[in-house]
Scaffold this active site. Structure first.
Site, PDB file in Angstrom:
ATOM      1  N   SER A   1       6.077  13.767  19.267  1.00 60.59           N
ATOM      2  CA  SER A   1       5.770  14.549  20.466  1.00 60.59           C
ATOM      3  C   SER A   1       4.600  15.511  20.254  1.00 60.59           C
ATOM      4  CB  SER A   1       7.007  15.351  20.884  1.00 60.59           C
ATOM      5  OG  SER A   1       6.691  16.184  21.971  1.00 60.59           O
TER       6      SER A   1
ATOM      7  N   ASP B   1       9.197   7.015   3.711  1.00 59.55           N
ATOM      8  CA  ASP B   1       8.187   7.455   2.738  1.00 59.55           C
ATOM      9  C   ASP B   1       8.772   8.153   1.503  1.00 59.55           C
ATOM     10  OD1 ASP B   1       6.306   6.543   4.567  1.00 59.55           O
ATOM     11  OD2 ASP B   1       6.036   8.513   5.487  1.00 59.55           O
TER      12      ASP B   1
ATOM     13  N   ARG C   1       3.889 -13.764  -4.358  1.00 60.03           N
ATOM     14  CA  ARG C   1       3.719 -14.207  -5.753  1.00 60.03           C
ATOM     15  C   ARG C   1       3.684 -15.745  -5.829  1.00 60.03           C
ATOM     16  NH1 ARG C   1       2.438 -11.634 -10.319  1.00 60.03           N
ATOM     17  NH2 ARG C   1       4.080 -10.083 -10.162  1.00 60.03           N
TER      18      ARG C   1
ATOM     19  N   ARG D   1      -4.667 -16.708  -7.522  1.00 60.18           N
ATOM     20  CA  ARG D   1      -5.419 -15.694  -6.779  1.00 60.18           C
ATOM     21  C   ARG D   1      -5.002 -14.276  -7.153  1.00 60.18           C
ATOM     22  NH1 ARG D   1      -5.069 -18.723  -0.929  1.00 60.18           N
ATOM     23  NH2 ARG D   1      -7.131 -19.673  -1.068  1.00 60.18           N
TER      24      ARG D   1
ATOM     25  N   GLY E   1       3.636   4.548   3.236  1.00 57.70           N
ATOM     26  CA  GLY E   1       4.008   5.680   2.376  1.00 57.70           C
ATOM     27  C   GLY E   1       3.296   6.963   2.771  1.00 57.70           C
TER      28      GLY E   1
ATOM     29  N   GLU F   1      -1.109   2.835   1.216  1.00 57.11           N
ATOM     30  CA  GLU F   1      -2.035   2.965   2.355  1.00 57.11           C
ATOM     31  C   GLU F   1      -2.861   4.250   2.244  1.00 57.11           C
ATOM     32  OE1 GLU F   1      -0.009   3.469   6.073  1.00 57.11           O
ATOM     33  OE2 GLU F   1       1.261   5.071   5.311  1.00 57.11           O
TER      34      GLU F   1
ATOM     35  N   ARG G   1      -7.398 -12.106  -2.180  1.00 57.01           N
ATOM     36  CA  ARG G   1      -6.811 -12.056  -0.841  1.00 57.01           C
ATOM     37  C   ARG G   1      -6.140 -10.702  -0.624  1.00 57.01           C
ATOM     38  NH1 ARG G   1      -9.329 -15.974  -0.641  1.00 57.01           N
ATOM     39  NH2 ARG G   1      -8.871 -18.005   0.314  1.00 57.01           N
TER      40      ARG G   1
ATOM     41  N   ARG H   1       9.179  -1.323   8.362  1.00 57.78           N
ATOM     42  CA  ARG H   1      10.039  -0.293   8.955  1.00 57.78           C
ATOM     43  C   ARG H   1      11.288  -0.877   9.612  1.00 57.78           C
ATOM     44  NH1 ARG H   1       6.202   3.891  11.140  1.00 57.78           N
ATOM     45  NH2 ARG H   1       7.043   3.495  13.193  1.00 57.78           N
TER      46      ARG H   1
HETATM   47  O1  F6P Z   1       6.115   8.060   8.117  1.00 56.87           O
HETATM   48  C1  F6P Z   1       6.493   6.736   8.248  1.00 56.87           C
HETATM   49  C2  F6P Z   1       5.296   5.847   8.419  1.00 56.87           C
HETATM   50  O2  F6P Z   1       5.748   4.509   8.498  1.00 56.87           O
HETATM   51  C3  F6P Z   1       4.213   5.975   7.362  1.00 56.87           C
HETATM   52  O3  F6P Z   1       4.536   5.298   6.174  1.00 56.87           O
HETATM   53  C4  F6P Z   1       3.024   5.433   8.080  1.00 56.87           C
HETATM   54  O4  F6P Z   1       1.847   5.997   7.584  1.00 56.87           O
HETATM   55  C5  F6P Z   1       3.251   5.873   9.504  1.00 56.87           C
HETATM   56  O5  F6P Z   1       4.633   6.150   9.632  1.00 56.87           O
HETATM   57  C6  F6P Z   1       2.837   4.881  10.547  1.00 56.87           C
HETATM   58  O6  F6P Z   1       3.042   5.458  11.786  1.00 56.87           O
HETATM   59  P1  F6P Z   1       2.966   4.673  13.177  1.00 56.87           P
HETATM   60  O7  F6P Z   1       4.175   3.814  13.285  1.00 56.87           O
HETATM   61  O8  F6P Z   1       2.958   5.765  14.192  1.00 56.87           O
HETATM   62  O9  F6P Z   1       1.725   3.862  13.127  1.00 56.87           O
END
Ligand code: F6P
Length: 322
Positions: free
Chosen positions: A73, A128, A155, A163, A171, A223, A246, A255
């Site tokens: 929000s 995370d 793998r 590769r 994270g 990331e 790759r 998630r």
């Molecule tokens: O905080 C959880 C998370 O999945 C992070 O790992 C990731 O950077 C972010 O949320 C991605 O957020 P959204 O789903 O808003 O793209």
């Protein structure tokens, strides 16, 4: 305290439903009324709130996502937004608020609690694992297992084609998911924010690894907006044009999915812990688990950005990937 409101906020995490169920059932068991608030703090602002009975939470312990929906929000970051939210708290007769979410959500809860002298209890709900004061967060174990399953599959194809794969995982600013999933999946390297690994170190590793016995190789990359898996793959391609490189960005599949038993138990224990904390008169704490014991972590501490990262994990991966 008679009525407890519960909401999920920020990125969803597997096990959030188990946490909603635990707060609802433990609350009802102890004589409280429970109100479910939809879409996180947005639902407080828009009065999107419903009374919850045990039936609202039956059959959800095994479901990923959150039945309460979630949101990040923007309006709640403003004083006006929080005032609207508080007006609805009063209107709904909510005396304590349980917020299930990550860093941003618990930061919001902390400010809200301070501004309106409200009892806010946090539950660590994020894949995370970056909340301070708890060994693990709800969703982290499930996501790590999902990543490991994906990497096992990658793998197979990496070995068949000989590769190098750069696999990018979530994270946010923390490398817990990347480092531990790399160990569990037997990856050759992890690139994480907690390590100072620069790209040249990575390239040296690639050279060494490939020259030894390995023809295929998996690098897990945490990331980062500036240098994710694509960046490292490009650099390696330029420096080692002979290597077949790759990239696989796992994205939001990390998630979703059924929560593991570990996450369901963590969510159940901390959910019951939240109701216990309210009964004990605790305020503005996150319920964590440390050394297998329930702990109360002040919200201001839970949101610290320096959760200890065990650097020995880097050695574990290095030594096992020779
Ligand atoms: O905080 C959880 C998370 O999945 C992070 O790992 C990731 O950077 C972010 O949320 C991605 O957020 P959204 O789903 O808003 O793209």
């Amino acid at each position: 305290i008679k009525t407890i409101g519960v909401l999920t906020s920020g990125g969803d995490a597997p096990g959030m439903n188990a946490a909603i169920r635990a707060v609802t059932r433990a609350g009802i068991c102890n004589g409280f009324n429970i109100k479910g608030i939809y879409r996180g703090f947005e639902g407080l602002i828009n009065d999107d709130i419903k009374p919850f009975t045990t039936e609202n939470v039956s059959g959800i312990i095994m479901q990923g996502g959150t039945i309460l929906k979630t949101a990040r929000s923007v309006e709640f970051t403003t004083e006006e937004g929080r005032q609207k939210a508080y007006n609805n708290i009063v209107k709904q007769g909510i005396d304590a608020l349980v917020v299930i979410g990550g860093n941003g959500s618990l930061s919001g809860a902390k400010i809200f609690a301070q501004e309106f002298d409200l009892c806010c209890i946090g539950l660590p709900g994020t894949i995370d694992n970056d909340l301070y004061g708890t060994d693990s967060t709800i969703g982290y174990d499930t996501t790590m297992n999902t990543i490991v399953e994906c990497v096992d599959r990658i793998r197979d194809t990496a070995q068949s084609h000989e590769r190098i794969f750069f696999v990018e995982v979530m994270g946010r600013d923390a490398g817990f998911l990347a480092q531990n999933s790399a160990i569990a999946a037997g990856a050759e390297a992890a690139i994480i924010p907690e390590d100072s690994t620069d790209v040249d170190q990575l390239a040296r590793f690639m050279e060494r690894g490939i020259r030894k016995s390995k023809k295929s190789c998996i690098v897990i990359v945490s990331e980062s907006p500036k240098c994710g898996a694509l960046y490292y793959a490009d650099r390696v391609k330029k420096e080692f044009p002979d290597y077949d490189v790759r990239v696989s960005i796992l994205g939001h599949l990390q998630r979703g999915g059924r929560p593991t038993a570990h996450d369901r138990i963590l969510a159940s224990r901390t959910g019951v812990g939240a109701v216990d904390a309210i009964l004990q008169g605790q305020r503005n704490v996150m319920i964590g688990v440390r050394n297998n014991e329930i702990v109360y972590v002040p919200l201001s501490e839970a949101i610290r950005s320096d959760k200890p990262f065990d650097k020995k994990l880097i050695t574990v991966l290095d030594e096992l990937s020779i």
